[in-house]
Write an enzyme that holds these catalytic residues in place. Structure first.
Site, PDB file in Angstrom:
ATOM      1  N   TYR A  14       0.750  -1.105   0.075  1.00  0.00           N
ATOM      2  CA  TYR A  14      -0.118   0.001  -0.074  1.00  0.00           C
ATOM      3  C   TYR A  14       0.853   1.131   0.099  1.00  0.00           C
ATOM      4  O   TYR A  14       1.942   1.284   0.467  1.00  0.00           O
ATOM      5  CB  TYR A  14      -1.018  -0.084   1.272  1.00  0.00           C
ATOM      6  N   CYS A  15       0.299   2.312  -0.313  1.00  0.00           N
ATOM      7  CA  CYS A  15       1.143   3.603  -0.133  1.00  0.00           C
ATOM      8  C   CYS A  15      -0.118   4.696   0.039  1.00  0.00           C
ATOM      9  O   CYS A  15      -1.362   4.430   0.327  1.00  0.00           O
ATOM     10  CB  CYS A  15       1.624   3.922  -1.543  1.00  0.00           C
ATOM     11  N   THR A  16       0.323   6.030  -0.271  1.00  0.00           N
ATOM     12  CA  THR A  16      -0.647   7.158  -0.103  1.00  0.00           C
ATOM     13  C   THR A  16      -2.168   7.023  -0.807  1.00  0.00           C
ATOM     14  O   THR A  16      -3.158   7.005  -0.121  1.00  0.00           O
ATOM     15  CB  THR A  16       0.108   8.651  -0.113  1.00  0.00           C
TER      16      THR A  16
END
Ligand SMILES: [Zn+2]
Ligand SMILES: [Zn+2]
Length: 342
Positions: free
Chosen positions: A198-200
């Site tokens: 995941y990321c922002t």
């Protein structure tokens, strides 16, 4: 024909205050081959400027990455405009859960070599062969699976104030570094483990998931829309929230609170705190975590040296900055020997 900003941030701030209108903060990205990024950039500027859209946007041959602030009452017009562009029709918009009218004060659209700086040579792998996108429900299931390795694809100063339960959070300054570290850590599990990332807002995982598939990982998953979209789904569907703390964002809000946990500490006194600031000395501008007490005591500075400088007359400060190679480097990323608790 106006193709660039005319107002200063101050003037814009006053205008927004006077108008008293609600604005949405949102972001989106799309990988798409653009033949003429400069022409596309100008086309966007003309249209978005008319709609009073503000934000920071990168346009490149590989596509577009946009962080925006849009007046609520012009949102429909904005959406209609996006839908009029073939490759942006129905693009997923990540809309912030908190509203803040001054998340951006200028419309800055830049033509860049890439839409995110990733340090990768694209010719080596196929960006479109990416991981499986999962929504919040599926993501919550997957990360409870003992056969899953959950990886945070962001940098140290982002995961420091908030991350998912049981996530691996590489202590890195760049996306490129984390790709290598994770590959090395998991080299014996390319086929058997679920690699979930995941990321922002999802954009970094688009590249990362394709990269890991190229490197031989078989079960690669990515959180669709990143933490921003996850938080929205958790709220809308009343799901269990498995994210602790704040989501670091790239507009003037700096972060969005996703849970009430404070998982970081003030870099100066060690007390629980998760508020990022930039050092008040413009010649330093170090990004770090500072509590209110320390902010008062240090006049918003990262060190005694910087504090001495901010007490000098402004002209003197400017003179000190000129000629220094890193003078006024915006958004310096959170590491310095002066910070005792980092
Ligand atoms: Zn403190
Ligand atoms: Zn400083």
């Amino acid at each position: 024909m106006q193709l660039y900003n005319k107002l200063s941030s101050k003037e814009r701030e006053q205008l927004i205050e006077q108008a008293g209108e609600e604005r949405f903060t949102l972001s989106f990205y799309k990988y798409h081959q653009l033949k003429d990024p400069k022409a596309f950039r100008d086309f966007l500027f003309l249209n978005w400027n008319k709609l009073d859209v503000l934000g920071r946007i990168n346009v490149a041959h590989e596509g577009i990455n946009a962080q925006l602030s849009v007046p609520a009452k012009k949102f429909e017009d904005f959406k209609t405009f996006l839908d009029s562009i073939d490759f942006l029709k129905d693009v997923r918009l990540n809309i912030a859960i908190e509203h803040y009218d001054k998340s951006f004060l200028k419309l800055k659209i830049k033509v860049r070599p890439k839409i995110v700086h990733d340090g990768l040579n694209d010719a080596t792998f196929d960006v479109t062969n990416k991981g499986v996108h999962v929504d919040a429900i599926k993501f919550n299931e997957l990360i409870e699976d003992p056969n899953t390795v959950l990886v945070d694809m962001r940098n140290h100063y982002e995961s420091e104030i908030g991350h998912f339960k049981n996530a691996v959070t590489p202590d890195v300054d760049t996306f490129r570094q984390s790709l290598d570290i994770i590959e090395a850590d998991l080299k014996d599990h390319k086929e058997d483990k679920n690699l979930v990332m995941y990321c922002t807002g999802g954009i970094r995982c688009e590249k990362a998931s394709a990269y890991y598939k190229h490197k031989g990982f078989k079960k690669v998953y990515q959180l669709e829309g990143g933490i921003i979209e996850y938080a929205r789904q958790v709220k809308d569907k009343n799901l269990e929230n498995k994210f602790f703390g704040k989501n670091f964002v790239f507009d003037d809000r700096r972060s969005e609170k996703i849970s009430d946990d404070v998982i970081a500490k003030c870099h100066q006194c060690g007390k629980a705190c998760d508020t990022h600031v930039n050092c008040a000395n413009d010649g330093c501008h170090l990004l770090f975590i500072q509590c209110e007490d320390c902010a008062k005591k240090m006049d918003g500075c990262c060190s005694i040296q910087c504090q001495d400088i901010v007490h000098l007359p402004y002209e003197e400060q400017k003179r000190l900055r000129s000629g220094r190679p890193d003078g006024n480097r915006k958004f310096k990323k959170g590491r310095s020997p002066v910070l005792k608790f980092k």
